[in-house]
Design a protein around this motif. Sequence first.
Motif, short mmCIF file in Angstrom:
data_model
loop_
_atom_site.label_atom_id
_atom_site.label_comp_id
_atom_site.label_asym_id
_atom_site.label_seq_id
_atom_site.Cartn_x
_atom_site.Cartn_y
_atom_site.Cartn_z
N UNK A 19 11.50 11.89 4.61
CA UNK A 19 10.23 12.60 4.60
C UNK A 19 9.35 12.20 5.77
N UNK A 20 9.84 11.29 6.63
CA UNK A 20 9.06 10.78 7.77
C UNK A 20 7.74 10.18 7.31
N UNK A 21 7.80 9.37 6.23
CA UNK A 21 6.59 8.82 5.64
C UNK A 21 6.73 7.32 5.36
N UNK A 22 5.59 6.61 5.51
CA UNK A 22 5.40 5.30 4.91
C UNK A 22 4.29 5.48 3.87
N UNK A 23 4.55 5.06 2.65
CA UNK A 23 3.56 5.21 1.58
C UNK A 23 3.03 3.84 1.16
N UNK A 24 1.75 3.81 0.78
CA UNK A 24 1.11 2.58 0.31
C UNK A 24 0.67 2.75 -1.14
N UNK A 25 0.84 1.67 -1.92
CA UNK A 25 0.58 1.69 -3.35
C UNK A 25 -0.18 0.42 -3.73
N UNK A 26 -0.93 0.50 -4.81
CA UNK A 26 -1.64 -0.67 -5.32
C UNK A 26 -0.68 -1.54 -6.13
N UNK A 27 -0.54 -2.80 -5.75
CA UNK A 27 0.30 -3.72 -6.50
C UNK A 27 -0.30 -4.00 -7.87
N UNK A 28 -1.63 -4.01 -7.95
CA UNK A 28 -2.31 -4.39 -9.20
C UNK A 28 -2.15 -3.35 -10.30
N UNK A 29 -2.30 -2.06 -9.95
CA UNK A 29 -2.29 -1.04 -11.01
C UNK A 29 -1.31 0.11 -10.78
N UNK A 30 -0.38 -0.05 -9.84
CA UNK A 30 0.73 0.90 -9.66
C UNK A 30 0.31 2.29 -9.19
N UNK A 31 -0.88 2.43 -8.64
CA UNK A 31 -1.31 3.77 -8.23
C UNK A 31 -1.04 4.00 -6.74
N UNK A 32 -0.80 5.26 -6.42
CA UNK A 32 -0.62 5.67 -5.03
C UNK A 32 -1.95 5.57 -4.28
N UNK A 33 -1.89 5.06 -3.04
CA UNK A 33 -3.10 4.90 -2.22
C UNK A 33 -3.12 5.88 -1.06
N UNK A 34 -2.05 5.87 -0.25
CA UNK A 34 -2.08 6.72 0.95
C UNK A 34 -0.68 6.91 1.50
N UNK A 35 -0.54 7.93 2.35
CA UNK A 35 0.72 8.21 3.02
C UNK A 35 0.46 8.35 4.51
N UNK A 36 1.46 7.99 5.32
CA UNK A 36 1.28 7.95 6.77
C UNK A 36 2.55 8.43 7.45
N UNK A 37 2.40 9.30 8.40
CA UNK A 37 3.55 9.86 9.10
C UNK A 37 4.17 8.82 10.04
#
Length: 367
Positions: free
Chosen positions: A295-313
């Motif tokens: 998908x040509x993506x790096x994704x970031x997630x919260x370690x504390x509560x498992x939620x999606x934070x952001x995506x980056x090309x």
Amino acid sequence: MAISRRLFIQGAAAGFVASNFGLLGCAKAKSSWFVSACSDKAGQHYVAAFDLAGNVINQIALPARGHDAIALPHKPGHAMVFARRPGMFALEVDFVNARVVKQVTPENDSHFYGHGVYWAKHHVILTSENYFSTGEGQIVVRDADSYQQLARYYSGGIGPHEIALMPDNETLVIANGGIKTHPDMPRQKLNLDTMDPNLAYMSLLSGKVLESYQLDNKQLSIRHLDVSQSGKVIAGLQYQGAKTDLVPLVISHSGESQLTPLSAEDSLWRQMNHYTASICVDDDNQLVAVSCPRADLITLWSLADNRFISKHKLADGAGLTKTDQLYASSGKGYLTNEFLLNAAEHEFKTRFTHLKWDNHLTHIQAV
């Protein structure tokens, strides 16, 4: 499989394009090197060490495509690189003197799955392997000096892929991908109709599987993982079902009775294209990075509560590692931290135009 190709060494004169490189990179380049399997434009496979200054320390030809590499902390400047599954070699590489120190081959009835761990407590190397006459996953223990096999344990499933030590330093977590493979049929997945992946925990003192956890959807292959300092496991999945299916691709586990999908909108799961590569936990910032090269993506997630934070090309972005901060590599030759939320403070991007980095990235102590 003997190594007969000559070693290739490339220094600072190697072709690359560096941009936005500051004092942070200069300081960090003196203390550590990055290591990754890679390929050149002619399709020759290597493992290379390189730094934040944009220098290739050296690159050494491999007999076939590599996958992951691990640091050998007792040997600064050295790393062990594993063949891509179903692989038949693991090499200890001395990047200081540009030489292969030792080639390790699996037993005649086994192949590597591309990953391993150095267990400092007992000075051994642990590898994930396939006992392909039965399809049983194995964790193999070898002396870290002689590489003599000391023990073999059942992994608790089929197709053990990435493994990691838990914080107690006596338990191994295993991503049993559930897919049978055989070296006579490279890259073929032999049991997609009956695959049964799980996340397993093994006592390294006894070699016994303590617990294992399955997903309801058996076609979600558990492949890669990382572990936080508190013992929370984050694992990335690769889906083997219909292209139109909507499935979560990242899960967590921290002592619960079941595996928990991370929280994201359906649109993100669709965009990730049924495939994750590297997982990297950043305890300092309570983040998890997950790469999605298809998908040509790096994704970031919260370690504390498992939620999606952001995506980056990041085109073909795959390798991830944590030094002072998170870094990503890509099949287009990039090394960058531009996907970080605070990257503007020390934004960094280097391109090695002659190399294509493979799916994993690690760092080792420089000398």
